[in-house]
Design a protein around this motif. Structure first.
Motif, PDB file in Angstrom:
ATOM      1  N   ALA A   1     -24.398  49.474 -25.281  1.00 16.18           N
ATOM      2  CA  ALA A   1     -23.596  48.450 -25.950  1.00 16.18           C
ATOM      3  C   ALA A   1     -22.487  49.103 -26.781  1.00 16.18           C
ATOM      4  N   ILE A   2     -21.811  50.085 -26.181  1.00 13.63           N
ATOM      5  CA  ILE A   2     -20.698  50.783 -26.827  1.00 13.63           C
ATOM      6  C   ILE A   2     -19.494  50.685 -25.912  1.00 13.63           C
ATOM      7  N   PRO A   3     -18.406  50.069 -26.351  1.00  6.16           N
ATOM      8  CA  PRO A   3     -17.220  49.947 -25.493  1.00  6.16           C
ATOM      9  C   PRO A   3     -16.684  51.318 -25.087  1.00  6.16           C
ATOM     10  N   PHE A   4     -16.114  51.379 -23.918  1.00  2.04           N
ATOM     11  CA  PHE A   4     -15.526  52.621 -23.426  1.00  2.04           C
ATOM     12  C   PHE A   4     -14.236  52.929 -24.197  1.00  2.04           C
ATOM     13  N   HIS A   5     -13.310  51.985 -24.188  1.00  4.15           N
ATOM     14  CA  HIS A   5     -12.069  52.056 -24.974  1.00  4.15           C
ATOM     15  C   HIS A   5     -11.245  53.336 -24.799  1.00  4.15           C
ATOM     16  N   ALA A   6     -11.375  54.010 -23.700  1.00  5.28           N
ATOM     17  CA  ALA A   6     -10.473  55.056 -23.210  1.00  5.28           C
ATOM     18  C   ALA A   6     -10.242  56.233 -24.149  1.00  5.28           C
ATOM     19  N   GLY A   7      -9.872  56.008 -25.396  1.00  4.92           N
ATOM     20  CA  GLY A   7      -9.633  57.099 -26.319  1.00  4.92           C
ATOM     21  C   GLY A   7      -8.313  57.802 -26.070  1.00  4.92           C
ATOM     22  N   PRO A   8      -8.186  59.065 -26.507  1.00  9.17           N
ATOM     23  CA  PRO A   8      -6.911  59.779 -26.391  1.00  9.17           C
ATOM     24  C   PRO A   8      -6.465  59.998 -24.948  1.00  9.17           C
ATOM     25  N   GLU A   9      -7.427  59.969 -23.995  1.00 13.00           N
ATOM     26  CA  GLU A   9      -7.058  60.154 -22.591  1.00 13.00           C
ATOM     27  C   GLU A   9      -6.073  59.084 -22.136  1.00 13.00           C
ATOM     28  N   LEU A  10      -6.168  57.889 -22.697  1.00 19.06           N
ATOM     29  CA  LEU A  10      -5.278  56.807 -22.295  1.00 19.06           C
ATOM     30  C   LEU A  10      -3.831  57.103 -22.691  1.00 19.06           C
ATOM     31  N   SER A  11      -3.627  57.595 -23.893  1.00 13.90           N
ATOM     32  CA  SER A  11      -2.262  57.867 -24.345  1.00 13.90           C
ATOM     33  C   SER A  11      -1.630  59.005 -23.562  1.00 13.90           C
ATOM     34  N   ARG A  12      -2.468  59.885 -22.976  1.00 17.44           N
ATOM     35  CA  ARG A  12      -1.939  61.024 -22.212  1.00 17.44           C
ATOM     36  C   ARG A  12      -1.775  60.721 -20.733  1.00 17.44           C
ATOM     37  N   ALA A  13      -2.244  59.551 -20.276  1.00 13.63           N
ATOM     38  CA  ALA A  13      -2.204  59.231 -18.849  1.00 13.63           C
ATOM     39  C   ALA A  13      -0.773  58.959 -18.388  1.00 13.63           C
ATOM     40  N   ILE A  14      -0.328  59.694 -17.344  1.00 14.16           N
ATOM     41  CA  ILE A  14       1.041  59.517 -16.863  1.00 14.16           C
ATOM     42  C   ILE A  14       1.135  59.451 -15.340  1.00 14.16           C
ATOM     43  N   ASN A  15       0.037  59.736 -14.613  1.00 12.41           N
ATOM     44  CA  ASN A  15       0.107  59.707 -13.157  1.00 12.41           C
ATOM     45  C   ASN A  15      -1.153  59.074 -12.578  1.00 12.41           C
ATOM     46  N   ARG A  16      -1.166  58.936 -11.265  1.00 17.95           N
ATOM     47  CA  ARG A  16      -2.272  58.245 -10.607  1.00 17.95           C
ATOM     48  C   ARG A  16      -3.599  58.970 -10.791  1.00 17.95           C
ATOM     49  N   GLN A  45     -18.168  54.043 -14.643  1.00 17.95           N
ATOM     50  CA  GLN A  45     -19.440  54.732 -14.829  1.00 17.95           C
ATOM     51  C   GLN A  45     -20.047  54.427 -16.192  1.00 17.95           C
ATOM     52  N   HIS A  46     -19.203  54.266 -17.202  1.00 22.05           N
ATOM     53  CA  HIS A  46     -19.704  53.945 -18.543  1.00 22.05           C
ATOM     54  C   HIS A  46     -20.503  52.649 -18.535  1.00 22.05           C
ATOM     55  N   TYR A  47     -20.059  51.701 -17.714  1.00 25.90           N
ATOM     56  CA  TYR A  47     -20.734  50.408 -17.641  1.00 25.90           C
ATOM     57  C   TYR A  47     -21.697  50.326 -16.456  1.00 25.90           C
ATOM     58  N   ASN A  48     -22.080  51.486 -15.909  1.00 24.88           N
ATOM     59  CA  ASN A  48     -23.072  51.566 -14.833  1.00 24.88           C
ATOM     60  C   ASN A  48     -22.623  50.902 -13.533  1.00 24.88           C
ATOM     61  N   PHE A  49     -21.320  50.965 -13.250  1.00 22.52           N
ATOM     62  CA  PHE A  49     -20.812  50.532 -11.955  1.00 22.52           C
ATOM     63  C   PHE A  49     -20.459  51.770 -11.140  1.00 22.52           C
ATOM     64  N   ASN A  50     -20.653  51.680  -9.830  1.00 23.62           N
ATOM     65  CA  ASN A  50     -20.391  52.813  -8.949  1.00 23.62           C
ATOM     66  C   ASN A  50     -18.977  52.825  -8.388  1.00 23.62           C
ATOM     67  N   ASN A  51     -18.425  51.624  -8.162  1.00 25.56           N
ATOM     68  CA  ASN A  51     -17.144  51.523  -7.470  1.00 25.56           C
ATOM     69  C   ASN A  51     -16.149  50.699  -8.283  1.00 25.56           C
ATOM     70  N   PHE A  52     -14.863  51.008  -8.077  1.00 26.38           N
ATOM     71  CA  PHE A  52     -13.812  50.214  -8.704  1.00 26.38           C
ATOM     72  C   PHE A  52     -12.635  50.086  -7.745  1.00 26.38           C
ATOM     73  N   ALA A  53     -11.882  49.010  -7.907  1.00 24.04           N
ATOM     74  CA  ALA A  53     -10.648  48.814  -7.147  1.00 24.04           C
ATOM     75  C   ALA A  53      -9.691  47.998  -8.002  1.00 24.04           C
TER      76      ALA A  53
END
Length: 234
Positions: free
Chosen positions: A6-21, A33-41
Motif C-alpha cells: 500500500a505504497i504508491p510508486f510515484h516514480a521519484g527522481p527517475e521521472l524527471s530524468r526520463a527523456i527517451n523511450r 511490477q510495483h503493483y504486482n502486474f507482469n505486463n503493460f501497454a
C-alpha cells in the motif's frame, strides 16, 4: 496472489530524468511490477479497433508476436460493452480474463489467461485519448490502489507526452528512428538491430512503431518503401 504494497510508486527522481523511450519503458515496467502486474501497454485509444489495435501501441513489454493475443484477452476481460466504449471511459476499469474464443486453448498457450487486466484512460492537453493497460496474475485492485496507480500513470504519461509524443506528432523522424529504419531496410531484424545499437529489442520495436506511424505505413515493408521513396534512407 497478494496485492501490491500500500505504497504508491510515484516514480521519484527517475521521472524527471526520463527523456527517451528506454527511460519510459523502464519507468512503466517498474510501476507495473510495483503493483504486482507482469505486463503493460501504453496505447492510443482507437475508434476503428476498440479499445486499440497493434499499431496504436506506443510502448509495451509484451512480445511483438503476442500483442494480438494480449489485446484479444484484454477485450475478454473488460467485456464487450466496456471494450467497445473505451473511447468514452473517463475512469479506470478492470476485470479478469477468460479463454478468448478466437484463440482455442488447445491451439494457443495464453499466458494472459485468468489474469487481472486494469485499463487506465489517459488524456493529452488537446484531448487526445490514450490508455495504460496492466495485466498480471494477482487479485483485482481495490479503489485505493487504483487511485495510486492512476496518479502514477498520469504523472508518467504527462512527461512522456512532453518528451516523446509531442515531437513525434511533428511528423519528422528522429535520428534514432532514421537509424533503425535504415538497418531495417538492410534486412536486419529487431533483435539484430538491438545488438548493433546497444538497445533493447522492445525499444527498437517502439522506434519502428513510431516511425511507421509518422510515415503512415501499415507494416515494416511499407515503412521502408516510403522511407526509400522519400529519400529518408539511402
Amino acid at each position: 496472489m497478494s496485492n501490491a504494497p500500500a505504497i504508491p510508486f510515484h516514480a521519484g527522481p527517475e521521472l524527471s530524468r526520463a527523456i527517451n523511450r528506454t527511460d519510459f519503458f523502464r519507468l512503466l515496467k517498474s510501476a507495473a511490477q510495483h503493483y504486482n502486474f507482469n505486463n503493460f501497454a501504453l496505447a492510443r485509444i482507437s475508434e476503428a479497433s476498440a479499445p486499440f489495435g497493434e499499431r496504436d501501441i506506443v510502448i509495451t513489454n509484451v512480445a511483438e508476436r503476442r500483442v494480438g493475443l494480449f489485446i484479444t484477452t484484454l477485450k475478454e476481460a473488460l467485456g464487450t460493452v466496456r471494450a467497445k466504449s473505451a473511447q468514452f471511459l473517463a475512469t479506470p476499469v478492470h476485470g479478469r480474463s477468460a479463454q478468448p474464443e478466437a484463440y482455442p486453448s488447445n491451439l494457443v498457450f495464453n499466458e494472459f489467461l485468468s489474469g487481472v487486466f486494469l485499463f487506465i484512460p489517459l488524456f493529452t492537453p488537446e484531448g487526445r485519448r490514450y490508455c495504460l493497460v496492466l495485466s498480471g496474475e494477482r487479485q483485482e485492485p481495490d479503489q485505493s490502489e487504483i487511485a495510486d496507480m492512476l496518479l502514477d500513470a498520469m504523472r508518467i504519461f504527462d512527461k512522456l507526452y512532453e518528451e516523446i509524443l509531442t515531437p513525434e506528432m511533428s511528423g519528422r523522424l528522429t535520428q534514432r528512428e532514421s537509424e533503425i529504419v535504415k538497418w531495417t531496410s538492410e534486412g536486419k531484424t529487431s533483435a539484430e538491430i538491438a545488438i548493433i545499437l546497444g538497445l533493447s529489442e522492445h525499444t527498437v520495436n517502439s522506434h519502428i512503431t513510431a516511425a511507421a506511424r509518422k510515415l503512415d505505413a501499415v507494416n515494416r515493408v511499407h515503412m521502408v518503401a516510403i522511407a526509400l521513396r522519400n529519400g529518408l534512407v539511402s
